[in-house]
Scaffold this motif. Structure first.
Motif, PDB file in Angstrom:
ATOM      1  N   ALA A  48       0.824  -1.209   0.000  1.00  0.00           N
ATOM      2  CA  ALA A  48       0.000   0.000   0.000  1.00  0.00           C
ATOM      3  C   ALA A  48       0.861   1.263   0.000  1.00  0.00           C
ATOM      4  O   ALA A  48       0.562   2.229  -0.700  1.00  0.00           O
ATOM      5  CB  ALA A  48      -0.925  -0.005   1.207  1.00  0.00           C
ATOM      6  N   LEU A  49       1.928   1.243   0.751  1.00  0.00           N
ATOM      7  CA  LEU A  49       2.824   2.399   0.835  1.00  0.00           C
ATOM      8  C   LEU A  49       3.520   2.649  -0.500  1.00  0.00           C
ATOM      9  O   LEU A  49       3.599   3.784  -0.969  1.00  0.00           O
ATOM     10  CB  LEU A  49       3.849   2.176   1.947  1.00  0.00           C
ATOM     11  N   ALA A  50       3.994   1.600  -1.136  1.00  0.00           N
ATOM     12  CA  ALA A  50       4.683   1.728  -2.426  1.00  0.00           C
ATOM     13  C   ALA A  50       3.735   2.170  -3.538  1.00  0.00           C
ATOM     14  O   ALA A  50       4.175   2.742  -4.538  1.00  0.00           O
ATOM     15  CB  ALA A  50       5.346   0.409  -2.795  1.00  0.00           C
ATOM     16  N   ALA A  51       2.447   1.926  -3.365  1.00  0.00           N
ATOM     17  CA  ALA A  51       1.467   2.290  -4.384  1.00  0.00           C
ATOM     18  C   ALA A  51       1.184   3.786  -4.415  1.00  0.00           C
ATOM     19  O   ALA A  51       0.458   4.260  -5.280  1.00  0.00           O
ATOM     20  CB  ALA A  51       0.174   1.521  -4.150  1.00  0.00           C
ATOM     21  N   GLU A  52       1.772   4.526  -3.483  1.00  0.00           N
ATOM     22  CA  GLU A  52       1.570   5.977  -3.408  1.00  0.00           C
ATOM     23  C   GLU A  52       2.899   6.695  -3.655  1.00  0.00           C
ATOM     24  O   GLU A  52       3.418   7.379  -2.778  1.00  0.00           O
ATOM     25  CB  GLU A  52       1.014   6.346  -2.040  1.00  0.00           C
ATOM     26  N   PRO A  53       3.473   6.574  -4.856  1.00  0.00           N
ATOM     27  CA  PRO A  53       4.819   7.096  -5.103  1.00  0.00           C
ATOM     28  C   PRO A  53       4.946   8.614  -5.011  1.00  0.00           C
ATOM     29  O   PRO A  53       6.034   9.125  -4.761  1.00  0.00           O
ATOM     30  CB  PRO A  53       5.144   6.610  -6.512  1.00  0.00           C
ATOM     31  N   ASP A  54       3.848   9.340  -5.196  1.00  0.00           N
ATOM     32  CA  ASP A  54       3.929  10.800  -5.166  1.00  0.00           C
ATOM     33  C   ASP A  54       3.735  11.395  -3.782  1.00  0.00           C
ATOM     34  O   ASP A  54       3.878  12.598  -3.598  1.00  0.00           O
ATOM     35  CB  ASP A  54       2.897  11.398  -6.128  1.00  0.00           C
ATOM     36  N   THR A  55       3.406  10.566  -2.823  1.00  0.00           N
ATOM     37  CA  THR A  55       3.193  11.041  -1.461  1.00  0.00           C
ATOM     38  C   THR A  55       4.538  11.257  -0.791  1.00  0.00           C
ATOM     39  O   THR A  55       5.414  10.405  -0.844  1.00  0.00           O
ATOM     40  CB  THR A  55       2.368  10.016  -0.656  1.00  0.00           C
ATOM     41  N   GLU A  56       4.680  12.423  -0.154  1.00  0.00           N
ATOM     42  CA  GLU A  56       5.918  12.708   0.573  1.00  0.00           C
ATOM     43  C   GLU A  56       5.642  12.710   2.060  1.00  0.00           C
ATOM     44  O   GLU A  56       4.560  13.082   2.509  1.00  0.00           O
ATOM     45  CB  GLU A  56       6.499  14.046   0.134  1.00  0.00           C
ATOM     46  N   VAL A  57       6.640  12.294   2.820  1.00  0.00           N
ATOM     47  CA  VAL A  57       6.546  12.185   4.264  1.00  0.00           C
ATOM     48  C   VAL A  57       7.586  13.115   4.878  1.00  0.00           C
ATOM     49  O   VAL A  57       8.720  13.179   4.400  1.00  0.00           O
ATOM     50  CB  VAL A  57       6.832  10.727   4.701  1.00  0.00           C
ATOM     51  N   GLU A  58       7.197  13.807   5.932  1.00  0.00           N
ATOM     52  CA  GLU A  58       8.134  14.693   6.612  1.00  0.00           C
ATOM     53  C   GLU A  58       8.999  13.893   7.579  1.00  0.00           C
ATOM     54  O   GLU A  58       8.509  13.027   8.305  1.00  0.00           O
ATOM     55  CB  GLU A  58       7.386  15.774   7.375  1.00  0.00           C
ATOM     56  N   VAL A  59      10.289  14.197   7.578  1.00  0.00           N
ATOM     57  CA  VAL A  59      11.249  13.560   8.478  1.00  0.00           C
ATOM     58  C   VAL A  59      11.803  14.642   9.393  1.00  0.00           C
ATOM     59  O   VAL A  59      12.224  15.699   8.922  1.00  0.00           O
ATOM     60  CB  VAL A  59      12.421  12.919   7.700  1.00  0.00           C
ATOM     61  N   THR A  60      11.794  14.399  10.689  1.00  0.00           N
ATOM     62  CA  THR A  60      12.441  15.303  11.639  1.00  0.00           C
ATOM     63  C   THR A  60      13.686  14.610  12.169  1.00  0.00           C
ATOM     64  O   THR A  60      13.842  13.394  12.018  1.00  0.00           O
ATOM     65  CB  THR A  60      11.500  15.687  12.803  1.00  0.00           C
ATOM     66  N   PHE A  61      14.558  15.367  12.807  1.00  0.00           N
ATOM     67  CA  PHE A  61      15.824  14.819  13.268  1.00  0.00           C
ATOM     68  C   PHE A  61      16.072  15.130  14.746  1.00  0.00           C
ATOM     69  O   PHE A  61      16.954  15.905  15.093  1.00  0.00           O
ATOM     70  CB  PHE A  61      16.970  15.359  12.398  1.00  0.00           C
ATOM     71  N   PRO A  62      15.299  14.497  15.626  1.00  0.00           N
ATOM     72  CA  PRO A  62      15.511  14.691  17.063  1.00  0.00           C
ATOM     73  C   PRO A  62      16.731  13.906  17.554  1.00  0.00           C
ATOM     74  O   PRO A  62      17.233  13.015  16.873  1.00  0.00           O
ATOM     75  CB  PRO A  62      14.228  14.145  17.679  1.00  0.00           C
ATOM     76  N   GLU A  63      17.175  14.239  18.739  1.00  0.00           N
ATOM     77  CA  GLU A  63      18.276  13.511  19.363  1.00  0.00           C
ATOM     78  C   GLU A  63      17.791  12.121  19.776  1.00  0.00           C
ATOM     79  O   GLU A  63      16.709  11.978  20.347  1.00  0.00           O
ATOM     80  CB  GLU A  63      18.790  14.255  20.602  1.00  0.00           C
ATOM     81  N   ALA A  64      18.586  11.118  19.500  1.00  0.00           N
ATOM     82  CA  ALA A  64      18.224   9.738  19.837  1.00  0.00           C
ATOM     83  C   ALA A  64      17.968   9.586  21.332  1.00  0.00           C
ATOM     84  O   ALA A  64      17.033   8.889  21.741  1.00  0.00           O
ATOM     85  CB  ALA A  64      19.317   8.776  19.375  1.00  0.00           C
TER      86      ALA A  64
END
Length: 119
Positions: free
Chosen positions: A37-53
Motif C-alpha cells: 500500500a505504501l509503495a502504491a503511493e509514489p507521489d506522497t511525501e513524508v516529513e522527516v524530523t531529526f531529534p536527538e536519539a
C-alpha cells in the motif's frame, strides 16, 4: 522536542523500499500489506524530523512501559535497541497506509531504516 528541528521530506515509495530490508516481502503478512500500500503511493511525501536519539529513547521507553507485554509484538525491542546505539540525531517519520501506521527511524542521510514500529 524543539520546533526549530531540521526537517526533510522523503517519498513514501522510497520509505517502502527501505523498509523491505527490515521487513522482507512475505516475512510478515501484515507488514507485506503495509509495504504494498505504501509503495502504491509514489507521489506522497513524508516529513522527516531529526531529534536527538537520547530524547526519543526517554519518550519511547515510557510508551513501551505503558504497553507492557503486548509491545513485544510490534518491534519495540528492536526500536529501543536502535535508539540506544545511536549517537546524536536520527531521522524520525510516521507513515500511514492500508489502515496501519508505522513509526520509522532512519539514518541522518535518509539511506537506511534503523528500526520501525508497525501499528
Amino acid at each position: 522536542m524543539e520546533s526549530n528541528q531540521l526537517k526533510a521530506r522523503i517519498s513514501s515509495h522510497r520509505v517502502a523500499r527501505m523498509l523491505t530490508v527490515i521487513w522482507p516481502p512475505g516475512q510478515v503478512e501484515r507488514a507485506g500489506r503495509f509495504l504494498v500500500a505504501l509503495a502504491a503511493e509514489p507521489d506522497t511525501e513524508v516529513e522527516v524530523t531529526f531529534p536527538e536519539a537520547s530524547d526519543l529513547l526517554d519518550v519511547y521507553r515510557q510508551r513501551y512501559a505503558f504497553h507492557g507485554e503486548s509491545a513485544k509484538h510490534y518491534g519495540w525491542c528492536e526500536f529501543l535497541s536502535a535508539l540506544e546505539v545511536e549517537d546524536g540525531a536520527v531521522g524520525l517519520l510516521s507513515v500511514r497506509a492500508a489502515g496501519m501506521s508505522a513509526i520509522v527511524l532512519v539514518d541522518k542521510q535518509l539511506e537506511c531504516v534503523l528500526a520501525a514500529l508497525l501499528r
